[in-house]
Write an enzyme that holds these catalytic residues in place. Structure first.
Site, PDB file in Angstrom:
ATOM      1  N   TRP A 108      -2.033  -7.509  13.384  1.00  0.00           N
ATOM      2  CA  TRP A 108      -0.822  -7.519  14.219  1.00  0.00           C
ATOM      3  C   TRP A 108      -1.089  -8.199  15.554  1.00  0.00           C
ATOM      4  O   TRP A 108      -0.247  -8.937  16.073  1.00  0.00           O
ATOM      5  CB  TRP A 108      -0.304  -6.092  14.431  1.00  0.00           C
ATOM      6  CG  TRP A 108       0.276  -5.505  13.182  1.00  0.00           C
ATOM      7  CD1 TRP A 108      -0.185  -4.435  12.476  1.00  0.00           C
ATOM      8  CD2 TRP A 108       1.408  -5.985  12.453  1.00  0.00           C
ATOM      9  NE1 TRP A 108       0.586  -4.213  11.373  1.00  0.00           N
ATOM     10  CE2 TRP A 108       1.581  -5.152  11.327  1.00  0.00           C
ATOM     11  CE3 TRP A 108       2.296  -7.049  12.634  1.00  0.00           C
ATOM     12  CZ2 TRP A 108       2.595  -5.339  10.386  1.00  0.00           C
ATOM     13  CZ3 TRP A 108       3.312  -7.242  11.700  1.00  0.00           C
ATOM     14  CH2 TRP A 108       3.452  -6.399  10.610  1.00  0.00           C
ATOM     15  N   ASP A 177       0.842  -2.556  22.789  1.00  0.00           N
ATOM     16  CA  ASP A 177       1.624  -2.234  21.596  1.00  0.00           C
ATOM     17  C   ASP A 177       1.151  -0.863  21.126  1.00  0.00           C
ATOM     18  O   ASP A 177       0.039  -0.714  20.625  1.00  0.00           O
ATOM     19  CB  ASP A 177       1.379  -3.306  20.529  1.00  0.00           C
ATOM     20  CG  ASP A 177       2.066  -2.996  19.205  1.00  0.00           C
ATOM     21  OD1 ASP A 177       2.648  -1.902  19.055  1.00  0.00           O
ATOM     22  OD2 ASP A 177       2.006  -3.859  18.300  1.00  0.00           O
ATOM     23  N   LYS A 201       7.406   4.184  13.285  1.00  0.00           N
ATOM     24  CA  LYS A 201       6.050   4.598  12.948  1.00  0.00           C
ATOM     25  C   LYS A 201       5.842   6.089  13.205  1.00  0.00           C
ATOM     26  O   LYS A 201       5.095   6.746  12.496  1.00  0.00           O
ATOM     27  CB  LYS A 201       5.030   3.818  13.779  1.00  0.00           C
ATOM     28  CG  LYS A 201       5.089   2.310  13.616  1.00  0.00           C
ATOM     29  CD  LYS A 201       4.487   1.862  12.308  1.00  0.00           C
ATOM     30  CE  LYS A 201       4.335   0.344  12.283  1.00  0.00           C
ATOM     31  NZ  LYS A 201       3.847  -0.130  10.975  1.00  0.00           N
TER      32      LYS A 201
END
Length: 346
Positions: A108, A177, A201
């Site tokens: 990511w 993040d 999430k």
């Protein structure tokens, strides 16, 4: 009506929601929200009722993370991938050189760095990793003093690598993040310039992204930044510049209430530690039958990736594991397609 099938959902995101939220609140209010006669699914984002919903959701984020008054809390769309662009569009112009530092510890982060290259120069602060199994020693990092910000990911969902510390970036603007470990533990927000997290999430369903941004960083967006991605515009409009994902914000508010009522972020951290330790103990005591490639000190408490049979995995054994898990109503245990194997998301 038949009782719903009981499953153990290990999905990495969208992930499971607290059962009490689904049954006692969401289901109860689905057709008639608090007596107003309509569902939140039908509700105008300009109505006073929705204004209370979004205001309560922001207040809960502030309370649970002790967010100071010099930070703006906004909700946006586009998930983490949207923020891969939004961060450089809003911040890379903080300094004239249009440069940003990235700590690439997983797939990511690699995607975020590639996106940022569209808007300026990206400096990967450490030597390229042969595999994503550890956090590179901060002593090996080469930070650019002219970088507008330093960007890292607190927890990589694919490879199961987690930061257990806040990087010391010598006073630079720190961007994080936190999608997959948001509110899984207390965080000192004052150490960061920007924190963002896709709610699906940990704290809700798909469709809404939380952004916490320090006020002095507003107003530096590049000219080419779309208004819908500009933090200053969204903050000035209380996240209502465009029609927001109303139902997802409502669901997030319910989950945040559940977290608060169950002891807050500190309690979530305790639960995460207990659950992950149970699984890592089984892996470590299996005499090599289960293999977790991540360095022990960098193992994620949220996403546990491992192989079966050997470090490279045995496809037949892993298929048997997944088939047997399905028989036991344990779902979403298949590893990410890029690494395969098994992934247990907690």
């Amino acid at each position: 009506m038949d009782a719903p099938k009981q499953v153990v959902n290990f999905g990495p995101g969208p992930t499971k929601l607290p059962r009490s939220v689904l049954l006692l609140e969401l289901q109860k209010e689905l057709l008639d929200y608090k007596g107003v006669g309509i569902s939140v699914l039908e509700m105008s984002h300009r109505s006073s009722d929705f204004g209370k919903i979004i205001g309560n959701t922001e207040n809960l984020v502030r309370e649970l993370l002790a967010v100071r008054d010099n930070y703006k809390g906004i909700v946006m769309q586009g998930g983490g991938c949207g923020q891969f662009a939004a961060v450089p569009l809003n911040l890379i112009g903080l300094k004239a050189g249009r440069c940003a530092d990235y700590v690439v510890t997983g797939s990511w982060l690699a995607k975020a760095a590639e996106e940022a290259k569209k808007f300026g120069t990206v400096n990967v602060v450490h030597p390229k990793l042969g595999s994503y199994t550890k956090i590179p020693d901060p002593g090996s990092w080469t930070l650019n003093p002219e970088a507008s910000y330093v960007y890292f990911c607190a927890n990589e969902t694919v490879h199961g690598v987690q930061f257990d510390f806040i990087p010391d970036v010598k006073g630079a603007v720190l961007v994080c993040d936190m999608s997959s470990n948001f509110l899984s533990k207390p965080v000192d927000v004052s150490k960061f310039g920007v924190i963002f997290a896709g709610a699906h999430k940990n704290v809700g369903c798909a469709g809404v992204t939380v952004v916490i941004v320090r006020e002095d960083l507003l107003g530096f967006a590049l000219r080419e930044c779309p208004s819908v991605l500009e933090y200053k515009v969204q903050a000035a409009n209380s996240s209502l510049y465009n029609t927001p994902p109303c139902f997802s914000i409502y669901v997030m508010g319910l989950v945040l209430e559940w977290i608060k009522n169950n002891g807050g972020a500190a309690s979530m951290e305790k639960l995460s530690s207990i659950k992950s330790k149970m699984i890592y103990d089984i892996i470590d005591k299996s005499q090599g039958f289960y293999v977790c490639p991540v360095e022990p000190q960098n193992r994620s408490r949220m996403n546990i990736s491992f192989r079966i049979g050997s470090a490279k995995g045995d496809d037949a054994l892993e298929k048997r594991f997944l088939d047997k898990a399905l028989e036991l109503s344990m779902i979403s245990l298949k590893g990410h397609r890029s690494v395969r194997g098994i992934r247990v998301s907690l």
